[in-house]
Design an enzyme around this catalytic site. Structure first.
Site, PDB file in Angstrom:
ATOM      1  N   GLU A 195      58.284  68.749  26.533  1.00 39.36           N
ATOM      2  CA  GLU A 195      59.264  67.889  25.864  1.00 39.36           C
ATOM      3  C   GLU A 195      60.509  68.701  25.577  1.00 39.36           C
ATOM      4  O   GLU A 195      60.415  69.902  25.322  1.00 39.36           O
ATOM      5  CB  GLU A 195      58.711  67.414  24.499  1.00 39.36           C
ATOM      6  CG  GLU A 195      57.993  66.097  24.517  1.00 39.36           C
ATOM      7  CD  GLU A 195      57.448  65.691  23.161  1.00 39.36           C
ATOM      8  OE1 GLU A 195      56.571  64.827  23.138  1.00 39.36           O
ATOM      9  OE2 GLU A 195      57.875  66.256  22.137  1.00 39.36           O
ATOM     10  N   ARG A 216      44.047  57.192  12.597  1.00 30.64           N
ATOM     11  CA  ARG A 216      43.160  57.365  11.429  1.00 30.64           C
ATOM     12  C   ARG A 216      44.002  57.221  10.167  1.00 30.64           C
ATOM     13  O   ARG A 216      45.216  57.121  10.239  1.00 30.64           O
ATOM     14  CB  ARG A 216      42.581  58.781  11.448  1.00 30.64           C
ATOM     15  CG  ARG A 216      43.696  59.807  11.606  1.00 30.64           C
ATOM     16  CD  ARG A 216      43.270  61.218  11.367  1.00 30.64           C
ATOM     17  NE  ARG A 216      44.192  62.169  11.965  1.00 30.64           N
ATOM     18  CZ  ARG A 216      45.332  62.562  11.467  1.00 30.64           C
ATOM     19  NH1 ARG A 216      45.757  62.059  10.334  1.00 30.64           N
ATOM     20  NH2 ARG A 216      46.110  63.435  12.078  1.00 30.64           N
TER      21      ARG A 216
HETATM   22  P1  ADP Z   1      50.507  67.965  16.223  1.00 32.84           P
HETATM   23  O1  ADP Z   1      49.669  66.839  16.715  1.00 32.84           O
HETATM   24  O2  ADP Z   1      50.011  69.310  16.619  1.00 32.84           O
HETATM   25  O3  ADP Z   1      50.818  67.851  14.768  1.00 32.84           O
HETATM   26  P2  ADP Z   1      53.075  66.805  16.912  1.00 32.84           P
HETATM   27  O4  ADP Z   1      53.428  66.359  18.277  1.00 32.84           O
HETATM   28  O5  ADP Z   1      52.763  65.735  15.902  1.00 32.84           O
HETATM   29  O6  ADP Z   1      51.890  67.843  17.006  1.00 32.84           O
HETATM   30  O7  ADP Z   1      54.237  67.680  16.323  1.00 32.84           O
HETATM   31  C1  ADP Z   1      54.137  68.382  15.099  1.00 32.84           C
HETATM   32  C2  ADP Z   1      55.525  68.749  14.584  1.00 32.84           C
HETATM   33  O8  ADP Z   1      56.237  69.521  15.556  1.00 32.84           O
HETATM   34  C3  ADP Z   1      56.412  67.544  14.310  1.00 32.84           C
HETATM   35  O9  ADP Z   1      56.248  67.048  13.023  1.00 32.84           O
HETATM   36  C4  ADP Z   1      57.792  68.136  14.494  1.00 32.84           C
HETATM   37  O10 ADP Z   1      58.177  68.835  13.333  1.00 32.84           O
HETATM   38  C5  ADP Z   1      57.592  69.145  15.593  1.00 32.84           C
HETATM   39  N1  ADP Z   1      57.916  68.594  16.926  1.00 32.84           N
HETATM   40  C6  ADP Z   1      57.084  68.011  17.801  1.00 32.84           C
HETATM   41  N2  ADP Z   1      57.716  67.632  18.940  1.00 32.84           N
HETATM   42  C7  ADP Z   1      59.003  67.990  18.777  1.00 32.84           C
HETATM   43  C8  ADP Z   1      60.167  67.911  19.606  1.00 32.84           C
HETATM   44  N3  ADP Z   1      60.137  67.392  20.828  1.00 32.84           N
HETATM   45  N4  ADP Z   1      61.324  68.413  19.111  1.00 32.84           N
HETATM   46  C9  ADP Z   1      61.381  68.958  17.879  1.00 32.84           C
HETATM   47  N5  ADP Z   1      60.329  69.074  17.070  1.00 32.84           N
HETATM   48  C10 ADP Z   1      59.138  68.608  17.491  1.00 32.84           C
END
Ligand code: ADP
Length: 460
Positions: A200, A292
Site C-alpha cells: 500500500e 468482532r
Molecule cells: P493491523 O491489522 O496490524 O492493526 P492495519 O492495517 O489496521 O493493521 O493498520 C494499523 C495502523 O497502521 C493503522 O491504524 C494506521 O495507523 C497505520 N496504517 C495502516 N495502513 C496505512 C497506510 N496505508 N498509510 C498510513 N498508515 C497506515
C-alpha cells in the site's frame, strides 16, 4: 432468546460480555486457564470451566477444550470477545457444526475479511476507496519494488493475514525493499503462519478513523458513527474518542455510507468495524474490516446510548437490531484511555504484579471496564491491558476535563502503568485541538516522558 452463552475469553472483555448477558437474563459459562482461577470473569459467570494451562495455546486458543466445555454445559451460543479465537474462521465453523450459535459474522465472512488483500479487492468492487497499492498479493521483493516504483515511495509492505501492527514495514526507497519485505514476511509467517504480502502507499500523517457497523439477519445494516483512534504507539491504539474533530457532517455521512456499503458487500451480521485512514485533504481510504467487538467499542456506546454486546446477542438470537439508522443519535463526546500494565519509562516493558491498592474513578459520566480488584495478580501470559477508563461529556472539552479528573482519581498500586503518560497527553496542545495524527505519540513521546520524569512521579 439465547439461554446460556459460553464466553471464550478472559479479562475485562469477558466481564463486559457477562454483564450484558446478566442484564438480559442469559446464563453464562466462563472458561479459564489455571493462571486465571481467581479471575473476576470466573467469579461473575453463572458457572466456570477450566480449559487448560496458562499459555493461551493450552487454554484460550484450545478449540477442542472450549467446544467441549460449551457442549458439556448445555450452552446454545459462544461469544468469542476480541483477540484469541474471535477472528478464527475455523473456530466459528466448528461452533456452528456443533449446533451452537457463533456470536459474530458467518465463518466465510471472517475468512474473507481476514485476508486483507482479498478484502481490499471486495471494497474496490463496491466503490469503497482503498489505499492505492498492489492488486492482490505480491510474491517477491522484486515484484514489490516494481509496484512501489509506480506508486511512489514511501510505501507499506503489509501481511495479508496481519493484525496488531505485525507483519508491516515502511519502505522509503528501493534500496530498503529487499530487507523490509523479507523481515515483514518472516514476521507474518511466524505470527500468523501465512506469509502472503501486499503493498500500500503510505499515507503521510493520516488519522485512523473507523466506523462501527451493526447488521442483523433481516438485512438491516447501520453505522454508529466514527471513532478517532490516532493516538497509537507502534500501530497499536492507546486512546480513542468519538466523534472525531476531523470529520464534517458531510464527510461523516459519506464515510458512514461507505462503511455500510462495505458491510453489505461482505454479507455481514453482528457488530463490526470498518477502518480507514484519512489524509490531511479529507480523502479517506479503507484499510481493513474487523469482524468482532473491539476494545474501543465503549466510546460508541457512550455517545449513542446503545449496548453493542446486547445488539450482538439480539442478532445471534435472530432478532432485528433494536434501532434503525434514523433513530441513531450521537450525543456529546466520549474518550477512552487504555490502562496497560507497562512502564513507559522503561520502553513500555510489561510490568506484571499484584494489585496492592485500587481506587477506581466514579461520578458523572465515568465508566471503568476492568478485571482488577485488590489482591488480583496480573499474569505475564496475557495482554498487558488491565482497564479501560471511558468518559462522556456534553462537549469535547468537558470530556477532556472529565478524563483528566478520572485519571487523577484512578489509583493502581502494585505495578507500573501508562496512566501518567495518558494524563500528560490530555494537556498537549495538539491533542486539545483534536488535530493529532497517527504519528503524534512517536513525535512527542520523548518530550512527554521528560515531563513525566521531571514531575518525579507527581503529574497529578
Ligand atoms: P493491523 O491489522 O496490524 O492493526 P492495519 O492495517 O489496521 O493493521 O493498520 C494499523 C495502523 O497502521 C493503522 O491504524 C494506521 O495507523 C497505520 N496504517 C495502516 N495502513 C496505512 C497506510 N496505508 N498509510 C498510513 N498508515 C497506515
Amino acid at each position: 432468546m439465547l439461554k446460556r452463552v459460553l464466553v471464550a475469553n478472559r479479562g475485562e472483555i469477558a466481564v463486559r460480555i457477562i454483564r450484558a448477558c446478566r442484564e438480559m437474563e442469559i446464563e453464562t459459562v466462563a472458561v479459564y486457564s489455571t493462571a486465571d482461577r481467581d479471575s473476576l470473569h470466573v467469579q461473575l459467570a453463572t458457572q466456570a470451566v477450566c480449559v487448560g494451562g496458562p499459555r493461551a495455546q493450552e487454554s484460550y486458543l484450545d478449540q477442542r477444550n472450549i467446544l467441549s466445555a460449551a457442549l458439556a454445559t448445555g450452552c446454545d451460543a459462544v461469544h468469542p470477545g476480541f483477540g484469541f479465537l474471535s477472528e478464527n474462521p475455523e473456530f466459528a465453523r466448528r461452533v456452528e457444526e456443533a449446533g451452537l450459535v457463533f456470536i459474530g459474522p458467518a465463518p466465510e465472512v471472517i475468512e474473507k475479511m481476514g485476508q486483507k488483500s482479498a478484502a481490499r479487492q471486495l471494497m474496490m468492487e463496491n466503490g469503497v476507496p482503498v489505499v492505492p497499492g498492489s492488486e492482490g498479493t505480491v510474491d517477491s521483493p522484486r515484484e514489490a519494488a516494481g509496484i512501489a516504483a509506480g506508486l511512489g515511495y514511501p510505501v507499506l509492505v503489509k501481511a495479508s493475514a496481519g493484525g496488531g501492527g505485525r507483519g508491516m514495514r515502511r519502505v522509503d526507497s528501493p534500496g530498503e525493499m529487499e530487507n523490509a519485505f523479507s523481515t515483514a514476511r518472516a514476521e507474518a509467517e511466524a505470527c500468523f503462519g501465512d506469509g502472503s504480502m501486499y503493498l500500500e502507499k503510505l499515507i503521510l500523517s493520516p488519522k485512523h478513523i473507523e466506523f462501527q457497523v451493526l447488521a442483523d439477519t433481516q438485512g438491516h445494516v447501520i453505522h454508529l458513527g466514527e471513532r478517532d483512534c490516532s493516538i497509537q504507539r507502534r500501530n497499536q491504539k492507546l486512546m480513542e474518542e468519538s466523534p472525531s474533530k476531523a470529520l464534517t457532517p458531510a464527510l461523516r455521512a459519506e464515510m458512514g455510507a461507505a462503511a455500510v456499503r462495505a458491510a453489505r458487500a461482505a454479507g455481514y451480521r453482528s457488530a463490526g468495524t470498518v477502518e480507514f485512514v484519512l489524509d490531511k485533504e479529507g480523502h479517506y481510504y479503507f484499510i481493513e474490516m474487523n469482524t468482532r467487538i473491539q476494545v474501543e467499542h465503549p466510546v460508541t456506546e457512550m455517545v449513542t446510548g446503545l449496548d453493542l454486546v446486547k445488539e450482538q446477542l439480539r442478532v445471534a438470537a435472530g432478532l432485528p437490531l433494536s434501532v434503525t439508522q434514523e433513530e441513531v443519535a450521537i450525543t456529546g463526546h466520549a474518550i477512552e484511555c487504555r490502562i496497560n500494565a507497562e512502564d513507559p519509562a522503561k520502553g513500555f516493558l510489561p510490568s506484571p504484579g499484584t494489585v496492592e491498592f485500587l481506587h477506581l474513578p466514579g461520578g458523572c459520566g465515568v465508566r471503568v471496564d476492568t478485571m482488577l480488584y485488590p489482591g488480583y495478580a496480573t499474569s505475564p501470559y496475557y495482554d498487558s491491558m488491565v482497564a479501560k477508563v471511558i468518559v462522556h461529556g456534553a462537549s469535547r472539552l468537558e470530556a477532556v476535563r472529565r478524563m483528566r479528573r478520572a485519571l487523577e482519581e484512578l489509583m493502581i498500586r502494585g505495578f507500573a502503568t501508562n496512566q501518567e503518560l495518558e494524563y500528560l497527553i490530555l494537556y498537549h496542545p495538539e491533542y486539545l485541538k483534536g488535530q493529532y495524527d497517527t504519528g503524534f505519540l512517536e513525535r512527542n513521546l520523548q518530550e512527554l516522558l521528560r515531563e513525566r520524569g521531571e514531575a518525579g512521579g507527581h503529574v497529578f
